[in-house]
Design an enzyme around this catalytic site. Structure first.
Site, mmCIF file in Angstrom:
data_model
loop_
_atom_site.group_PDB
_atom_site.id
_atom_site.type_symbol
_atom_site.label_atom_id
_atom_site.label_comp_id
_atom_site.label_asym_id
_atom_site.label_seq_id
_atom_site.Cartn_x
_atom_site.Cartn_y
_atom_site.Cartn_z
ATOM 1 N N GLU A 286 0.824 -1.218 0.000
ATOM 2 C CA GLU A 286 0.000 0.000 0.000
ATOM 3 C C GLU A 286 0.855 1.264 0.000
ATOM 4 O O GLU A 286 0.641 2.173 -0.796
ATOM 5 C CB GLU A 286 -0.926 -0.003 1.222
ATOM 6 C CG GLU A 286 -1.895 1.161 1.245
ATOM 7 C CD GLU A 286 -2.859 1.113 0.064
ATOM 8 O OE1 GLU A 286 -3.597 0.131 -0.049
ATOM 9 O OE2 GLU A 286 -2.850 2.053 -0.747
ATOM 10 N N ASP A 290 0.946 4.364 -2.801
ATOM 11 C CA ASP A 290 0.523 5.717 -2.410
ATOM 12 C C ASP A 290 1.655 6.729 -2.592
ATOM 13 O O ASP A 290 1.459 7.812 -3.145
ATOM 14 C CB ASP A 290 0.107 5.746 -0.922
ATOM 15 C CG ASP A 290 -1.083 4.848 -0.621
ATOM 16 O OD1 ASP A 290 -1.757 4.411 -1.567
ATOM 17 O OD2 ASP A 290 -1.320 4.568 0.582
ATOM 18 N N SER A 525 -7.261 2.133 -3.831
ATOM 19 C CA SER A 525 -5.999 2.465 -3.161
ATOM 20 C C SER A 525 -5.182 3.471 -3.937
ATOM 21 O O SER A 525 -4.476 4.281 -3.357
ATOM 22 C CB SER A 525 -5.122 1.212 -3.101
ATOM 23 O OG SER A 525 -5.334 0.519 -1.934
ATOM 24 N N ASP A 589 -23.315 8.973 -9.809
ATOM 25 C CA ASP A 589 -23.798 7.605 -9.602
ATOM 26 C C ASP A 589 -22.943 6.943 -8.528
ATOM 27 O O ASP A 589 -21.822 7.385 -8.255
ATOM 28 C CB ASP A 589 -23.765 6.803 -10.908
ATOM 29 C CG ASP A 589 -22.378 6.753 -11.508
ATOM 30 O OD1 ASP A 589 -21.495 6.086 -10.914
ATOM 31 O OD2 ASP A 589 -22.133 7.378 -12.566
#
Ligand SMILES: *[C@@H]1O[C@H](CO)[C@@H](O)[C@H](O)[C@H]1NC(C)=O
Ligand SMILES: *[C@@H]1O[C@H](CO)[C@@H](O)[C@H](O)[C@H]1NC(C)=O
Ligand SMILES: *[C@@H]1O[C@H](CO)[C@@H](O)[C@H](O)[C@H]1NC(C)=O
Length: 610
Positions: A286, A290, A525, A589
């Site tokens: 992760e 990022d 992510s 939406d």
């Protein structure tokens, strides 16, 4: 009558109880707790003026407000919401008079919102009319709590939001690699619905179209993002990584060498929370995604701060509390028992934007979850009032919770990859957060054409069960419900809940460097840090003209002046829970939100505000 029935009956007479009668998935009951064992007991007091929080936030965040952008100081926020002296006195009085606790043992937290005291299990059981047990979690950690609920007298309960540890379980909890990769229950973790595929020849690969490999250049082209910081010395932007999510500087350099040469040798500025250390061994997945995306998009003229949250979680429910505590002192109560108290209390710098790519709680109506997530969202709203923009991934599980696609059963339990009602995810569904869904370039299309919602995993979206729909999204959401929503039974999703995502950005197949090689990666992510980078760039432009950072952006994003700041995403859906989920449609939406950003238009719309 069983004890739980008695408790429920007593609750009607006496006041509050929180009595889920099942043990939460992931915990196993071991034994009754030792009556002589000491536990730190915390009473989170009801705060003052919370009924006005939304009005206060809108006053600084609604583009029509004359006070737009005039964010509050941390001290003003603290004073406004501090629990009343009456609340403190009532709970204190009950503890000392009724329960015979010595006044010296009761301490008030620095923010004045938590009373804490160390008591024996026997004392806690008598105070709360509860049965305390020892449980073990999936990582083998010992947790203490009372899954059968607890009771407070009515005159006390109206001043208390929640008591820890009770149905909100206490005890140290590790955030291990194992728990992030194979969680099978409603626990927090990173989004990991998108695959990770190795790339053999990066030079050749990077030449392919943006439908086959998304590089930083693709993102710049897609979102009209040509950015050189001019306010880098004033502006701040951060990303939060929980627990064992770490990165290797060598991976960043591998990536920057190919795609962002001015960042070679650079790493994010560490803001360590509760001892968080990104150089420890852990899961690189992760944080690497990022950090490479944000540093790559922002460039060396803008530093990125890394909030690295420590591995050992205190008696509070999850690592989000540790981040919030570090920012503003909420959740802090320095306890003498063991090392379980939070120690980073309002002592860490605040960045203007904070990106979060984790799911922390399923958004279900459950007495063990609702008070916790409502308090968290309140704290996020209070930070929004001071001008912080929180941006979170909408999840990789479509209309279900997390990439494990957990859906709600009629008995209140969650089942992975099954049927059932839709489940939103926190923190994305907190209305004070901007939730970001994931898109891809349509196969064969160019970056000038509208993207579609991801097909390789279902992008998270839906309706909250804990937060009502805010007025700023009424028009957009009602338009969808009236004209495009599938005709699911009313029990399938909560039409009156806060709807998300708010926006979207690319989430597949993104090129990054990880563990010494290049891979295709993604997920919501990726979408969250991409969108967060654009908002940081908007702040750069506003700071350069002497204006404030944008803070809470949702009311502005949904307003008419921002209508053409987004590329409408009309193709795709987010299937899960044995359904096709929601279809994308013209306008907002619950798959792609308002659409993907056009940075120049977004920036100009924000520059036009005071
Ligand atoms: C970024 O951080 C470094 C190290 O703290 C500092 O020397 C530099 O001035 C910062 N850059 C900007 C643009 O603020
Ligand atoms: C639907 O949302 C509303 C507003 O937040 C809430 O009061 C209600 O309990 C929710 N319904 C369910 C079934 O969770
Ligand atoms: C889930 O629902 C689908 C479609 O209604 C059905 O075909 C399937 O058998 C169901 N699966 C389970 C496990 O109940």
């Amino acid at each position: 009558m069983r004890l739980t029935q008695l408790l429920a009956l007593a609750a009607v007479i006496l006041g509050v109880t929180a009595a889920p009668q099942v043990i939460p998935s992931g915990l196993t009951l071991q034994r009754r707790a030792d009556p002589d064992a000491l536990i730190p007991l915390r009473f989170s007091l009801a705060q003052s003026n919370l009924d006005k929080l939304e009005t206060f936030v809108l006053d600084v965040a609604d583009p029509r407000s004359p006070n737009y952008g005039k964010h509050w100081s941390p001290a003003q926020v603290r004073e406004t919401f501090r629990p009343s002296q009456g609340a403190i006195d009532t709970v204190n009085g009950w503890l000392t008079d009724h329960a015979g606790i010595h006044a010296d043992k009761i301490k008030l937290s620095p923010n004045g919102d938590i009373l804490h005291l160390d008591v024996t299990i026997a004392e806690a059981e008598s105070l709360l009319q509860a049965e305390y047990n020892v449980y073990s979690d999936e990582d083998g950690n010992v947790r203490v709590g009372c899954h059968d609920g607890y009771i407070l007298p009515e005159h006390v309960s109206k001043h208390v939001d929640l008591v820890w540890p009770t149905v909100h379980f206490g005890g140290p909890r590790s955030f291990s690699r194992r728990s992030t990769s194979i969680i099978s229950s409603s626990r927090f973790g990173r989004e990991s619905g998108a695959p990770r595929l190795p790339i053999d020849n990066i030079a050749a690969f990077a030449e392919s179209g943006c439908d086959e490999s998304v590089t930083l250049d693709c993102l710049r082209a897609l979102y009209n993002f040509d950015f050189t910081p001019v306010s880098g010395d004033m502006n701040t932007v951060g990303v939060a990584e929980f627990g064992a999510s770490v990165y290797k500087p060598s991976d960043l350099d591998l990536f920057f060498n190919s795609f962002r040469s001015d960042q070679v040798g650079h790493t994010p500025t560490l803001i360590s929370v509760e001892g968080g250390d990104p150089t420890e061994s852990g899961d690189v997945d992760e944080a690497t995604l990022d950090i490479e995306l944000m540093m790559g998009l922002l460039g060396s003229g803008q530093n990125l701060s890394l909030y690295q949250i420590g591995k050992t979680v205190a008696v509070t429910p999850d690592p989000m509390d540790e981040l919030l505590a570090a920012l503003d002192g909420s959740y802090c109560s320095l306890s003498p028992v063991g090392s379980e108290g939070i120690t980073d209390c309002g002592n860490k710098p605040r960045t203007n934007v904070i990106s979060i790519s984790y799911h922390l709680h399923p958004d279900i109506n459950d007495p063990a979850i609702s008070p916790v997530v409502q308090r968290q969202c309140t704290e996020i709203g209070k930070l929004a009032l001071t001008g912080i923009t929180f941006i979170a991934s909408s999840g990789d599980g479509g209309v279900a919770y997390s990439q494990f696609e957990e859906c709600l059963q009629p008995d209140g339990s969650l089942v992975a990859f099954g049927n059932g009602s839709f489940v939103s995810q926190l923190p994305a569904s907190c209305p004070y957060i901007t939730a970001v869904g994931a898109t891809s370039v349509v196969p064969g299309a160019s970056t000038d054409q509208a993207e579609e919602s991801t097909t390789i995993f279902p992008s998270g979206g839906g309706f909250s069960n804990n937060f009502p729909r805010p007025a700023w999204q009424n028009y957009a959401v009602q338009n969808y419900l009236d004209n495009f929503a599938p005709s699911y039974a009313s029990s399938v999703f909560n039409r009156s809940g806060r709807a998300y995502p708010d926006v979207s950005a690319n989430g597949w197949p993104i090129v990054i460097a990880q563990n010494g090689g290049f891979i295709q990666s993604g997920g919501t992510s990726a979408s969250a840090p991409i969108f967060a980078s654009l908002i940081a760039a908007v702040n750069d432009a506003r700071l350069a003209t002497g204006k404030s950072p944008v803070g809470f952006i949702n009311p502005a994003l949904y307003s008419g002046a921002f209508a053409d700041a987004f590329n409408d995403v009309k193709v795709g859906s987010n299937p899960a829970c044995g359904t096709q989920g929601f279809p994308a449609a013209p306008g907002w939406d619950p798959v792609s939100g308002l659409g993907t950003p056009n940075f120049e238009k977004l920036k100009n719309a924000f520059l036009a505000l005071p």
